[in-house]
Enzyme design. Structure first.
Site, mmCIF file in Angstrom:
data_model
loop_
_atom_site.group_PDB
_atom_site.id
_atom_site.type_symbol
_atom_site.label_atom_id
_atom_site.label_comp_id
_atom_site.label_asym_id
_atom_site.label_seq_id
_atom_site.Cartn_x
_atom_site.Cartn_y
_atom_site.Cartn_z
ATOM 1 N N ASP A 132 -52.830 -36.489 12.751
ATOM 2 C CA ASP A 132 -51.926 -35.347 12.822
ATOM 3 C C ASP A 132 -50.488 -35.782 13.096
ATOM 4 O OD1 ASP A 132 -53.055 -32.989 12.105
ATOM 5 O OD2 ASP A 132 -53.115 -32.115 14.106
ATOM 6 N N ASP A 179 -62.933 -39.130 19.976
ATOM 7 C CA ASP A 179 -61.511 -39.113 20.288
ATOM 8 C C ASP A 179 -60.925 -40.503 20.071
ATOM 9 O OD1 ASP A 179 -61.418 -36.451 20.867
ATOM 10 O OD2 ASP A 179 -61.509 -36.680 23.042
ATOM 11 N N ASP A 181 -59.604 -42.701 21.750
ATOM 12 C CA ASP A 181 -59.777 -43.764 22.742
ATOM 13 C C ASP A 181 -61.242 -44.121 22.982
ATOM 14 O OD1 ASP A 181 -59.740 -41.064 23.819
ATOM 15 O OD2 ASP A 181 -60.116 -41.977 25.765
ATOM 16 N N ASP A 276 -63.908 -27.537 21.997
ATOM 17 C CA ASP A 276 -65.275 -28.007 22.183
ATOM 18 C C ASP A 276 -66.157 -26.944 22.835
ATOM 19 O OD1 ASP A 276 -63.871 -28.210 24.556
ATOM 20 O OD2 ASP A 276 -64.079 -30.381 24.724
#
Length: 641
Positions: A132, A179, A181, A276
């Site tokens: 993004d 995600d 990380d 979520d």
């Protein structure tokens, strides 16, 4: 890489010595909960009789805060009574799987580690980087590694919008989300896809573990029996309890979802800042089921400092408030089962606790400064009702959480979370748009965190005021109540000091990457010969070593060696600092190629994920084995003819 082993069955059945059956432990837990509820009912009825008539409003607020805390604990106990047994089913071949890595402003080096791990997941799949941030350097990295790359010209819908945009570009029947990380183990899909033989299964969620033990949400020194994370209770107990009631929650990462289920609810939910939880509620309300597989199959980064921690908790709390208001959780508008509704209300309730906690943190100080007390009762009567209520409640909470909760450490984080929850509370009533704010993944200059200092100062002032009046002035609170109030004021002071210490520790840490404790022998080669050493710490760009012979000294300067991680021998080069005989040394690592560097970082993280699974506290840690044995004897005793 070591051969992948079949995971153990995850059951609520690690029994204590004495061969106590699981059924007997469940009966003992039910009995303990029943006793606690009876004691609580008696206590709260009695509490209505000891309001201080001089301060009725203050007395009522104190009573209400206690009652709300009990209701939250009671729902918690009911949700933790049973755990769903889980074991990975066999995986069907030929499933079409897309692995999504959504990113916005995370460093390319961080996303690179995540992408390499995703590419090395053994089950055939396609890896997509969803950028993004629309960055040329991210596109170049994706092309270099062989990932598919998608970028948007706008950021509508934040993370959920990014994921929904990718669903239009990809075709996989199943979608795994990580995600930016989070590092995935190679067996991630092998352990999770087998559950999807159930055609009504919408998603499989796995634990979110965090490898940076120096983060703001970790307490302890990293040893298995000492380290504790704020997330331990949720991911190792509450999610398993929710799973028993088909109410496991999708947590935004480390999960696999069925595309048709997402299509059925219009994709990932974009109406709130917690896509979520919102997506979970919509899927459950539509009749889809969920699974929580409790094996550690990935690891990511927890917030580095107090402000990053606050930002993340504010977003989670605001999202929970938005969902409760938009979907009418409290009004019962969603088509959820009673147990599913209880699970979601419990989760929202965790984020409504902020104002109550602030009141409790300042109540003892207010009492000492303004000489007002919320109760009027003798010490003997108070002890008779309150002490059993407190002790049995603590025992029940410890027992039902299977050893994953640490009461004092949990209270430290209750105070640390408090300002975030207070700030988010208005979202329960407001329709104002809330921006999605990404949790920082890189350490920045720390900002001051003033809330614990505020609590610390007002409690110290209150204690000083009470002490002056007691010894030099006129005591204004007579008898035993002054002792109880001083005790709670001292507890609040200590908790605030612990939060201040935690904040200071994290603010002083300037390491760009956590160091992992290890114990790996290595032979170092230099121009002058060889030296035997033991690696004691690893990071992404350095290591610490000590000589195997306590009388020897490690060489200094440029050294080469081979380090074994996860059964893989990896070449490393290190520039060691000079050290005295028997002393540790350390230095910076380098490699001959980017491929060698990628391999080292990957296998270092795989070693860490394995250690995280080993460090989990044992399931079903019980404190009521004697009571369970009594129930077992009653069940096994012969019935009269």
């Amino acid at each position: 890489m070591q051969k992948q082993t079949k995971p153990p069955p995850y059951k609520d059945s690690a029994l204590p010595a004495g061969h106590v059956s699981e059924k007997s432990i469940v009966h003992a837990r039910k009995f303990l909960a029943g006793v606690y509820f009876v004691i609580a009912a008696v206590y709260f009825l009695w509490r209505l009789t000891i309001f201080n008539p001089s301060y009725p409003i203050y007395s009522f607020l104190f009573y209400l805060s206690e009652l709300v805390g009990f209701v939250w604990l009671a729902i918690n106990l009911l949700s933790l009574l049973h755990f769903a047994p889980r074991s990975s089913p066999p995986v069907e071949k030929g499933l079409a799987v897309d692995v999504y890595i959504p990113t916005y402003n995370e460093p390319v080096s961080l996303v690179r580690r995540t992408a390499i791990a995703a590419l090395r997941i053994t089950y055939p799949h396609e890896t997509w980087i969803l950028d993004d941030g629309n960055r040329p350097e991210m596109r170049e990295m994706a092309e270099e590694l062989g990932c598919r790359y998608i970028a948007r010209s706008e950021n509508k819908g934040a993370k959920a919008g990014n994921l929904n945009h990718a669903m239009k570009e990809s075709k996989g029947d199943f979608i795994a989300v990580f995600d930016a990380d989070f590092i995935a183990a190679p067996s991630f899909l092998d352990r999770t896809l087998g559950y999807f033989t159930d055609p009504k299964l919408a998603f499989v969620q796995t634990p979110q573990e965090f490898y940076n033990f120096d983060s703001y949400q970790h307490l302890g020194d990293g040893r298995a029996n000492d380290l504790w994370s704020e997330h331990s209770l949720f991911f190792h107990a509450q999610q398993r309890g929710r799973d028993m009631h088909n109410a496991a929650m999708f947590c935004g990462s480390c999960a696999v979802l069925r595309r048709t289920a997402l299509d059925d609810v219009g994709g990932f939910a974009e109406a709130t800042v917690t896509e979520d939880m919102h997506t979970s509620t919509l899927l459950h309300a539509k009749g889809w089921s969920s699974v929580y597989h409790p094996e550690t199959l990935s690891a990511g980064l927890a917030p580095h400092d107090a402000i990053s921690f606050q930002r993340q908790r504010i977003r989670w709390a605001e999202g929970a408030m938005q969902i409760a208001r938009l979907e009418g959780l409290f009004a019962g508008r969603m088509n959820l089962t009673p147990l599913q509704r209880m699970a979601y209300l419990l989760h929202v309730g965790n984020y409504i606790e902020g104002p109550r906690h602030v009141f409790l943190y300042i109540a003892s100080a207010v009492t000492l400064v303004f000489y007002i007390s919320p109760i009027k009762v003798s010490f003997a009567e108070w002890s008779l009702f309150y002490i059993p209520f407190l002790l049995v409640g603590l025992l029940a909470y410890k027992e039902f959480s299977r050893g994953y909760t640490k009461v004092i450490k949990n209270e430290i984080f209750n105070m640390a979370r408090c300002p975030a929850l207070v700030r988010a509370f208005p979202a329960l009533f407001s329709k104002k748009h809330i921006d999605f704010k990404v949790t920082p993944k890189v350490r920045k200059k720390p900002l001051p965190f003033l809330f614990p200092w505020f609590i610390l100062v007002i409690n110290l002032v209150a204690l000083a005021n009470a002490g002056y009046d007691e010894f030099f002035g006129t005591p204004r609170i007579d008898g035993w109540p002054i002792l109880i109030v001083v005790m709670w004021c001292c507890l609040g002071t200590w908790l605030a000091w612990q939060v201040c210490k935690l904040t200071r520790r994290c603010n002083r840490n300037r390491r760009s990457f956590s160091r992992f404790p290890v114990d790996i022998p290595v032979t170092l080669k230099t121009a002058k010969g060889k030296a035997e050493a033991v690696v004691t710490e690893l990071s992404d760009r350095g290591m610490s070593l000590k000589p195997q012979n306590a009388q020897a000294a490690l060489p200094s300067g440029s050294c080469r060696g081979v380090i074994a991680l996860c059964g893989k021998e990896l070449p490393v080069q290190i520039l060691l600092r000079p050290a005295e005989a028997g002393q540790k040394s350390g230095g910076a690592l380098s490699w001959d190629s980017q491929e060698e560097c990628d391999d080292y970082e990957y296998f270092m993280m795989m070693d860490r994920i394995g250690k995280l699974e080993e460090m989990k506290f044992p399931d079903n840690k019980t404190y009521i084995a004697p009571l369970a044995r009594c129930f077992q004897k009653l069940r096994s005793s012969p019935k009269p003819a």
